[in-house]
Every structure is written in C-alpha cells, then in structure tokens.
Design a protein around this motif. Structure first.
Motif, PDB file in Angstrom:
ATOM      1  N   TYR A   1      41.598  47.817  40.116  1.00  0.00           N
ATOM      2  CA  TYR A   1      41.322  46.452  39.653  1.00  0.00           C
ATOM      3  C   TYR A   1      42.192  46.136  38.441  1.00  0.00           C
ATOM      4  CZ  TYR A   1      39.034  42.278  37.911  1.00  0.00           C
ATOM      5  OH  TYR A   1      38.794  41.003  37.469  1.00  0.00           O
ATOM      6  N   ASN A   2      43.166  45.259  38.630  1.00  0.00           N
ATOM      7  CA  ASN A   2      44.009  44.752  37.543  1.00  0.00           C
ATOM      8  C   ASN A   2      44.613  45.854  36.663  1.00  0.00           C
ATOM      9  OD1 ASN A   2      43.458  42.216  38.501  1.00  0.00           O
ATOM     10  ND2 ASN A   2      42.186  41.579  36.773  1.00  0.00           N
TER      11      ASN A   2
ATOM     12  N   SER B   1      33.944  49.361  40.663  1.00  0.00           N
ATOM     13  CA  SER B   1      34.544  50.625  41.097  1.00  0.00           C
ATOM     14  C   SER B   1      33.581  51.483  41.899  1.00  0.00           C
ATOM     15  CB  SER B   1      35.056  51.406  39.885  1.00  0.00           C
ATOM     16  OG  SER B   1      33.999  51.724  39.001  1.00  0.00           O
TER      17      SER B   1
ATOM     18  N   HIS C   1      41.868  45.659  50.934  1.00  0.00           N
ATOM     19  CA  HIS C   1      41.716  44.583  49.954  1.00  0.00           C
ATOM     20  C   HIS C   1      40.308  44.010  50.098  1.00  0.00           C
ATOM     21  CE1 HIS C   1      46.009  44.590  49.001  1.00  0.00           C
ATOM     22  NE2 HIS C   1      46.248  44.661  50.304  1.00  0.00           N
TER      23      HIS C   1
ATOM     24  N   ASN D   1      41.726  48.016  46.772  1.00  0.00           N
ATOM     25  CA  ASN D   1      42.053  46.938  45.831  1.00  0.00           C
ATOM     26  C   ASN D   1      40.840  46.037  45.692  1.00  0.00           C
ATOM     27  OD1 ASN D   1      43.367  45.039  44.220  1.00  0.00           O
ATOM     28  ND2 ASN D   1      44.062  43.896  46.013  1.00  0.00           N
ATOM     29  N   ASP D   2      40.142  46.190  44.569  1.00  0.00           N
ATOM     30  CA  ASP D   2      38.823  45.574  44.363  1.00  0.00           C
ATOM     31  C   ASP D   2      38.952  44.168  43.776  1.00  0.00           C
ATOM     32  OD1 ASP D   2      35.971  45.568  44.269  1.00  0.00           O
ATOM     33  OD2 ASP D   2      36.048  46.156  42.154  1.00  0.00           O
ATOM     34  N   GLY D   3      39.648  43.281  44.508  1.00  0.00           N
ATOM     35  CA  GLY D   3      39.755  41.892  44.076  1.00  0.00           C
ATOM     36  C   GLY D   3      40.655  41.673  42.885  1.00  0.00           C
ATOM     37  N   SER D   4      41.713  42.469  42.745  1.00  0.00           N
ATOM     38  CA  SER D   4      42.627  42.316  41.606  1.00  0.00           C
ATOM     39  C   SER D   4      43.266  40.927  41.592  1.00  0.00           C
ATOM     40  CB  SER D   4      43.733  43.375  41.674  1.00  0.00           C
ATOM     41  OG  SER D   4      43.211  44.675  41.546  1.00  0.00           O
ATOM     42  N   THR D   5      43.493  40.415  40.378  1.00  0.00           N
ATOM     43  CA  THR D   5      44.148  39.113  40.234  1.00  0.00           C
ATOM     44  C   THR D   5      45.560  39.254  39.664  1.00  0.00           C
ATOM     45  OG1 THR D   5      43.110  38.836  38.057  1.00  0.00           O
ATOM     46  CG2 THR D   5      41.960  37.892  39.955  1.00  0.00           C
TER      47      THR D   5
ATOM     48  N   SER E   1      36.811  41.847  48.002  1.00  0.00           N
ATOM     49  CA  SER E   1      36.392  41.028  46.859  1.00  0.00           C
ATOM     50  C   SER E   1      35.905  41.958  45.757  1.00  0.00           C
ATOM     51  CB  SER E   1      35.272  40.074  47.272  1.00  0.00           C
ATOM     52  OG  SER E   1      34.165  40.811  47.765  1.00  0.00           O
ATOM     53  N   ASN E   2      35.894  41.466  44.532  1.00  0.00           N
ATOM     54  CA  ASN E   2      35.536  42.304  43.393  1.00  0.00           C
ATOM     55  C   ASN E   2      34.052  42.656  43.397  1.00  0.00           C
ATOM     56  OD1 ASN E   2      34.741  42.035  40.047  1.00  0.00           O
ATOM     57  ND2 ASN E   2      36.154  43.593  40.758  1.00  0.00           N
ATOM     58  N   GLN E   3      33.762  43.959  43.566  1.00  0.00           N
ATOM     59  CA  GLN E   3      32.380  44.442  43.567  1.00  0.00           C
ATOM     60  C   GLN E   3      32.164  45.583  42.588  1.00  0.00           C
ATOM     61  OE1 GLN E   3      30.545  44.667  47.656  1.00  0.00           O
ATOM     62  NE2 GLN E   3      32.666  44.350  48.306  1.00  0.00           N
TER      63      GLN E   3
END
Length: 355
Positions: free
Chosen positions: A11-12, A69, A63, A38-42, A65-67
């Motif tokens: 993540y990012n 680690s 890939h 890839n946990d929703g990285s922007t 959505s962010n949930q």
C-alpha cells in the motif's frame, strides 16, 4: 507446485518497493511463487507490481480495494500453493539466502515455524540512504518453544511475521488468520499460531532487514483505534499464557512488560501532534487509563522487575500518575526523534569506520 509462497501486502510504498522486490526475485533458491497484493494503492505501487510480474513469471499480482495489510495477507494465504509461506513487508528487504536456508532447515525438520534474526535500519530521507542501527539476534540456548518464548518476546523477535517461515498446512489446520486491526495484526496472528505449536526451530543468522521510516509508519502515526487494539491484544496475550499454564512468575513478568509497553503506546498516541483532541481531553484520557484496575494491579507492583533506565522512569510516571512527565516525553519523542536519532547513528557509524 512451488515449495514456498512469498506474500507481500502493498500500500503506497512505491518509493521503496523495488528494493524489496529485487531482494525477492534474486533469491538463491528459485522454487517459490510471489503473491503481490496491491491493497488499493494510490501511488505507483500497482504499476511497479505489474512491471515485476512481466519480469518474473513466478510473480502473481492481485489488485484489491484497500482493506488493510491483515486482509491482504489473508488473501495471500488463501491463494498460496507452497508448502511453506513467508510474509515480507514491502518497505524492507531480505538477504538473498533467506528462502534457501530457512526452507531447507524447515523441511528437513518438518518444522511448523522457523524463526531467525533481524537487522535494524533507519531511512535517511535527506540522503536517501539506510543507516544501520543494530540487530536482533536469537543467540539463545534454543530451548523448547514455550521455554524459549519469554526470551524471544523480550528481544522483540516474537511479534512480527517477517522473521519467520510458516508451514502453510499448520496455519490452515489451526485456522490462523490476520485480524482487521489497524495496528498489531502480526502479533494477533502469531498469538493464534503459538497456542498449540510444538515443532519450532531456530536459525541464528540475521536474514531480514527492517527499516524505520521516521514518523511515517503505522506504529508512529496517530491511531484513534489504539485503546480498542490495546485491550484486544492484551487479552489475546493473556489468553495464550493461560492456555499454556505458564509459570506464574514468568507470566506476571511477561504481562507486566506487555501492559507497560501498551499503556505507554496509548498515552503517547493520546499526546500525538496529529490528535484532534484538545489538551484537557488528552489529559482526561490518560488519567482514565492510569486509573484502570488492570493497569494499577499489574504495573503498580513492579518493584521486583528488572528494567532499563527509560522503562523504570516511565513505569514510575505511570504508577504515580505523573501525566505531565508522560506528555513531555511523548512530545519530545515526536519532535526530536527524527533528527536526533539520525545524528546519533551517523556519529556511531563514523566511529565504527574510524576504529
């Protein structure tokens, strides 16, 4: 079928990710698969994952959505095909023989877990370099795990997942999963793993390179969920010790050390510069915590405990409810830590090179 699955929750971390992935794909052991979650990285983390997937066919990318680690690692466990599984953080890196040495030892001994040592680094963002700050070595008698555990815990080698290789079938048999906590997922997971584990082996060599990133990690950021996480993790830890029926004196010592660290962490979090609370609200939260019956019972009776200087001072502040002292320590840590520690480590490394 791969012998080892390496799971990396992402993540990012685009700035550091390539160093991590290079250390993985260049392992001296090649019979493994890599799951990049890839946990929703922007940022550009997702693109880097896809780039490496095209470089190395052992890499699979998911890939999501962010949930968090924890959920990313759970997905990795669900998708893993290896006999053993290894969890690596994306902003650290590993020695090139980590998988080879630890897989061969684990499979030879049919181990449920193998535990190894860690090198500590701090990242200097101005110089874009890594400053070596010490190591965490096993260096013990390698006792049966429940006897070895207090030593590992006090050395800071029990809670993390990245200095361990796990047998995947053991994790699935005992339904070991990561929680959705915003901190402490590794520790909660390991407390489940440890409950009934018997076959644990040790490797004295240091294979993992852990990096602190100066006030930019989940540990150092303000976290509104800190009180809930502290309570949950302490109860999970106590449950493990009760399940083991561990020696009473040892249990008291471990619970004291655990609660002291947790209480200090929560109070430092209360006085975090990013906290939206007003000063009087922060003060009230600390007083409420210090009047907690469990805190009074466990930390209040600490006269026989062996402590370092800082630990002794802070435990005295807690017992005497000296909130101002705790507040000043919390603020000074945030304001001075980055620059002061960098200067100390630079001087230390300079003296080592000169000697």
């Amino acid at each position: 079928m791969a012998k080892v699955t390496i799971v990396v929750p992402i993540y990012n971390v685009g700035k550091y990710l390539k160093k991590c992935l290079d250390s993985i794909i260049n392992q001296t052991f090649d019979d493994f698969e890599v799951l990049l979650i890839n946990d929703g990285s922007t940022d550009d983390s997702g693109a880097i994952c896809d780039e490496y997937k095209n470089i190395d066919q052992r890499i699979r990318v998911m890939h999501t959505s962010n949930q968090g680690s924890g959920e990313a690692r759970n997905l990795g466990m669900d998708e893993a095909k290896g006999d053993y599984i290894y969890f690596c953080d994306p902003d650290d890196w590993i020695e090139l023989d980590l998988i080879n040495d630890n897989y061969r030892l684990s499979s030879k001994n049919s181990a449920d877990i193998i535990i190894f040592g860690v090198n500590n680094y701090m990242y200097d963002s101005q110089k874009q370099s890594y400053i070596y700050t010490g190591k965490r070595e096993l260096g013990s008698e390698h006792l049966p795990f429940r006897q070895e555990f207090p030593i590992l815990y006090k050395k800071g080698l029990a809670s993390a997942v990245w200095n361990k290789l796990y047998k995947l079938s053991y994790l699935k048999q005992h339904n070991c999963r990561f929680p959705q906590y915003t901190q402490g997922q590794d520790w909660s997971f390991n407390l489940l793993v440890y409950r009934d584990v018997e076959n644990v082996i040790y490797n004295d060599k240091n294979y993992y390179n852990y990096v602190k990133y100066k006030n930019n990690t989940a540990v150092t950021r303000y976290n509104k969920d800190k009180p809930y996480i502290r309570e949950r993790l302490f109860e999970e830890f106590k449950s493990l010790l009760d399940h083991w029926e561990i020696d009473e004196n040892c249990s008291k010592d471990l619970l004291y050390k655990c609660l002291l660290g947790d209480v200090l962490g929560e109070m430092r979090n209360n006085f975090h510069l990013d906290s939206p609370d007003k000063l009087n609200e922060k003060y009230k939260k600390c007083i409420k915590l210090l009047n907690n019956k469990q805190v009074i019972e466990i930390i209040g009776d600490n006269k026989a405990r062996s402590e370092g200087f800082t630990e002794k001072v802070m435990s005295t502040f807690i017992r005497r409810k000296f909130v101002v002292g705790i507040m000043l320590e919390a603020y000074s840590r945030q304001i001075l830590r980055s620059n002061f520690k960098s200067i100390v480590y630079d001087i230390k490394n300079f003296m080592i090179k000169k000697s």
